[in-house]
Scaffold this motif. Structure first.
Motif, PDB file in Angstrom:
ATOM      1  N   PRO A   1      34.160  41.850  44.233  1.00  0.00           N
ATOM      2  CA  PRO A   1      33.726  43.230  43.961  1.00  0.00           C
ATOM      3  C   PRO A   1      34.538  43.927  42.867  1.00  0.00           C
ATOM      4  CG  PRO A   1      34.152  42.898  46.316  1.00  0.00           C
ATOM      5  CD  PRO A   1      34.580  41.659  45.614  1.00  0.00           C
ATOM      6  N   GLU A   2      35.842  43.719  42.864  1.00  0.00           N
ATOM      7  CA  GLU A   2      36.715  44.357  41.870  1.00  0.00           C
ATOM      8  C   GLU A   2      36.385  43.837  40.465  1.00  0.00           C
ATOM      9  OE1 GLU A   2      41.438  44.373  40.688  1.00  0.00           O
ATOM     10  OE2 GLU A   2      40.910  44.069  42.789  1.00  0.00           O
ATOM     11  N   LEU A   3      36.215  42.519  40.336  1.00  0.00           N
ATOM     12  CA  LEU A   3      35.882  41.934  39.043  1.00  0.00           C
ATOM     13  C   LEU A   3      34.494  42.381  38.586  1.00  0.00           C
ATOM     14  CD1 LEU A   3      36.505  40.065  36.673  1.00  0.00           C
ATOM     15  CD2 LEU A   3      35.674  38.144  38.062  1.00  0.00           C
ATOM     16  N   LYS A   4      33.537  42.421  39.501  1.00  0.00           N
ATOM     17  CA  LYS A   4      32.184  42.873  39.149  1.00  0.00           C
ATOM     18  C   LYS A   4      32.223  44.304  38.602  1.00  0.00           C
ATOM     19  CE  LYS A   4      28.558  41.735  41.737  1.00  0.00           C
ATOM     20  NZ  LYS A   4      27.680  41.395  42.869  1.00  0.00           N
ATOM     21  N   ALA A   5      33.006  45.154  39.247  1.00  0.00           N
ATOM     22  CA  ALA A   5      33.123  46.549  38.800  1.00  0.00           C
ATOM     23  C   ALA A   5      33.713  46.609  37.391  1.00  0.00           C
ATOM     24  CB  ALA A   5      33.976  47.343  39.781  1.00  0.00           C
TER      25      ALA A   5
END
Length: 193
Positions: free
Chosen positions: A43-47
């Motif tokens: 999720p952090e990388l996608k954001a």
């Protein structure tokens, strides 16, 4: 447990060498394949990717539009470096967590950009897989159904093979002159003792 990197230029035979190690019971983390997966599940990388490349870089199911992203980054070196600066740390974190779960005398992390991504700092040793450029060129052209020019363009984006091999602790020669399996078995013996 030892963490060993395995690297080499495109078409050198890294995957072939890794499969031999796997037959010996050694777990292998395939960094390039895992990076693609992590870009869809972290999720952090996608954001971060959405922030820099636009919300619509992911489809309605939340999957990365790799073709679109590739169209952006492969025409713009600065954007490619930006993407790598986001993806490489996430992949290193994932590989560290993966290695901690393994039960083996050592694990391998296969990555074409082991030195370029700074991932080698998290490893105990590095194995290089070496093959002459004309042979690597032919292998990739056949494997990817790509033109000579396309493969050469990809090769020129990678670190020089001679420099890369000098940075490695061990080198396996996959040049069709020396047998690969005995080299892997000798190295396996060294790494397990």
């Amino acid at each position: 447990m030892l963490k060993i990197g395995i690297t080499g230029g495109i078409g050198s035979g890294k995957s072939t060498v890794c499969r031999i190690f796997e037959l010996l019971g050694i777990p292998v983390y395939y960094a390039d394949a895992m990076a693609k997966e992590i870009m869809n599940r972290d999720p952090e990388l996608k954001a971060q990717i959405k922030q820099h490349f636009g919300e619509d870089i992911y489809d309605s199911q939340g999957l990365l539009d790799r073709q679109r992203l590739g169209g952006i980054v492969f025409r713009d070196q600065a954007r490619l470096q930006l993407l790598n600066s986001l993806v490489h740390p996430a992949t290193i974190r994932d590989s560290e967590q993966w290695a901690a779960r393994q039960q083996a005398p050592y694990v391998l992390k296969e990555a074409a950009l082991l030195f370029e991504s700074e991932a080698f700092h998290y490893l105990d040793k590095v194995i290089g897989v070496s093959a002459p450029q004309p042979l690597r060129l032919l292998r990739v052209m056949q494997r990817d159904q790509a033109s000579r020019e396309e493969v050469l363009a990809r090769m020129h984006k990678q670190m020089d093979e001679t420099i890369k091999m000098r940075l490695c602790d061990y080198v396996i020669y996959n040049d069709e002159q020396q047998m690969v399996i005995p080299q892997v078995l000798a190295l396996h013996e060294k790494l397990t003792h």
